[in-house]
Design a protein around this motif. Structure first.
Motif, PDB file in Angstrom:
ATOM      1  N   SER A  26       0.843  -1.196   0.000  1.00  0.00           N
ATOM      2  CA  SER A  26       0.000   0.000   0.000  1.00  0.00           C
ATOM      3  C   SER A  26       0.875   1.241   0.000  1.00  0.00           C
ATOM      4  O   SER A  26       1.876   1.311   0.720  1.00  0.00           O
ATOM      5  CB  SER A  26      -0.922   0.013   1.227  1.00  0.00           C
ATOM      6  N   PHE A  72      -5.598  -2.069  -6.841  1.00  0.00           N
ATOM      7  CA  PHE A  72      -6.704  -1.193  -6.444  1.00  0.00           C
ATOM      8  C   PHE A  72      -6.179   0.241  -6.434  1.00  0.00           C
ATOM      9  O   PHE A  72      -5.269   0.558  -5.672  1.00  0.00           O
ATOM     10  CB  PHE A  72      -7.230  -1.568  -5.057  1.00  0.00           C
ATOM     11  N   SER A  77      -9.777   1.549  -2.413  1.00  0.00           N
ATOM     12  CA  SER A  77      -9.027   0.430  -1.843  1.00  0.00           C
ATOM     13  C   SER A  77      -9.280   0.394  -0.347  1.00  0.00           C
ATOM     14  O   SER A  77      -9.878   1.311   0.221  1.00  0.00           O
ATOM     15  CB  SER A  77      -7.532   0.595  -2.119  1.00  0.00           C
TER      16      SER A  77
END
Length: 462
Positions: A26, A72, A77
């Motif tokens: 991420s 995503f 997300s």
């Protein structure tokens, strides 16, 4: 807890072997700046929210694994940032190789290992979840009963947060009315009467009381109770543990002192997790057979001091003895005690329950399963469990503390409103304090150090 905005990576699935394993990355603008990350899936163009079957390759082009890559794009997300998930085979060696490759490929963008709970923390900081919902993620993962999982799911969906926000809005609106009156005293309007402030406050307090009751019930689903079985040797503690668990968990013999250490088993009654702790039989340390038994007796008293409920086992055949009374004298005064008279199949007693001044007395036979339902019902009663049919919220201790504090401030607000001189400034201040307590549940007034404590208790990868 680290609050930087560097991209993070972790294995998102549980340790061990499994059919599937997931490595999650991420960060901000991953799709724009992390060409090296994309080199993990050569020859593939990842479309947002589309699964792409591909090879995962090492720096030399050799294949680490094959699986699915899912991209995503922010803000769509879990974390609100760009997220890349690599789903491969769930072997620990494969996952570690894939994780190491991600760290190597992302070194130029300072990709680092995620801390426990950091993905969910970013979801909170990016307004994807409020704090109560974020905590529900961990509660759903840790749920030990079906009822706990369902309640955690309710909180995660935002039901609990929605009710709290509604309460905050109601308190805020009432506070605005009070403060507007303070700003214009020359109007000489009886604010409390014309705006029905007392009635509005009563409705808020009633709603808050209901939420507190539902939350307290939900807290039982999450935390359960620690129940310690204590008593003299050979009174049937291990037999009672086996009867409650429905399995031969502890060794049962006619020989006194068989149990030398704690034996813990978690059971469910009406969806409530109960941690039943069988302990070494208590007798005078001088009578202990050896050092092992002496240590076991010491650990028994340690467990007793940490119990939520103590079940004091006694032999119904011989009745109370001086040793039993000496044991009772050492029980902590603030912990509920149930006196369970076992072996009624030998003593001739009938299954029964007597709620006396000193304690609740239950007559049963663990071996023959006589009177066990009486014990289960009493355990639920002591836990404060009630079958209300209401939705429950898997509340945490900090939620209950905040709700209780808000109740106190609203009680004080009602007292100020009842004064003949209408102490509106104090009324408004108590409403403000109640508003802050309620808002702390969803994270509106939560200090960073508390956030660190909350998220550090999550598992890595979540």
């Amino acid at each position: 807890m680290n609050l930087d905005s560097l991209p993070i990576v972790a294995i998102a699935t549980a340790p061990g072997r499994g059919g599937i394993g997931v490595v999650r990355i991420s960060g901000k603008n991953l799709g724009n700046v992390a060409a090296e990350i994309c080199a993990l899936v050569p020859g593939k163009t990842l479309q947002p929210r589309h699964a792409t079957y591909t090879r995962f390759v090492d720096a030399d082009g050799s294949t680490i694994d094959q699986g699915l890559a899912l991209y995503f794009k922010a803000p769509h997300s879990y974390t609100g940032e760009d997220v890349l998930e690599l789903q491969g085979h769930g072997g620990p060696v494969v996952m570690q190789l894939l994780l190491a490759r991600c760290l190597q490929a992302g070194s130029n963008i300072d990709l680092r290992l995620a801390q426990p709970g950091e993905f969910t923390q970013r979801a909170f900081l990016n307004d994807k979840l409020d704090l109560a919902q974020a905590e529900a993620v961990a509660d759903l993962i840790d749920a030990s009963t079906e009822a706990a999982a369902r309640s955690a799911s309710q909180s995660l969906s935002g039901v609990f947060s929605g009710i709290i926000r509604t309460l905050v809005e109601q308190v805020t609106n009432l506070r605005m009315l009070v403060e507007a009156t303070l700003d214009f005293p020359e109007e000489e309007i009886d604010f409390l009467e014309k705006s029905d402030a007392r009635g509005k406050l009563a409705v808020i307090r009633d709603t808050l009381q209901k939420v507190f009751r539902q939350s307290a019930q939900g807290a039982l689903l999450r935390d359960g109770l620690n129940i310690v079985l204590a008593g003299q040797p050979n009174v049937g503690k291990s037999s009672l543990l086996n009867a409650l668990a429905g399995a031969d968990i502890a060794i049962v013999t006619p020989i006194a002192g068989t149990t030398r250490d704690k034996v813990t088993e978690t059971i469910q009654i009406e969806g409530i997790p109960l941690n039943i702790i069988d302990t070494a039989g208590i007798r005078d340390v001088a009578e202990a057979i050896d050092e092992v038994e002496r240590i076991g007796i010491e650990r028994t008293w340690t467990a007793v001091a940490q119990a939520d409920v103590i079940i004091h086992l006694l032999d119904a055949c011989r009745g109370p003895t001086l040793a039993d009374e000496n044991i009772v004298a050492r029980f902590p005064a603030n912990i509920p005690v149930m006196r369970v008279w076992n072996k009624i199949d030998l003593s001739g007693h009938k299954p029964a329950i007597d709620r006396l001044v000193d304690a609740t007395h239950i007559y049963l036979s663990a071996t023959n399963q006589l009177g066990m339902e009486l014990l289960r019902e009493e355990l639920l009663r002591l836990a404060g469990w009630q079958q209300t049919g209401e939705s429950l919220y898997l509340a945490r201790e900090r939620h209950l503390v905040a709700l209780a504090a808000a109740q106190t401030h609203l009680q004080l607000a009602a007292e100020h409103a009842a004064l003949s001189d209408h102490a509106l400034d104090l009324f408004a201040e108590e409403l403000r304090l109640a508003q802050e307590q309620l808002s702390s549940i969803t994270g509106a007034f939560t200090p960073d150090d508390l956030l660190g404590v909350i998220f550090s208790r999550f598992c890595i990868g979540k």
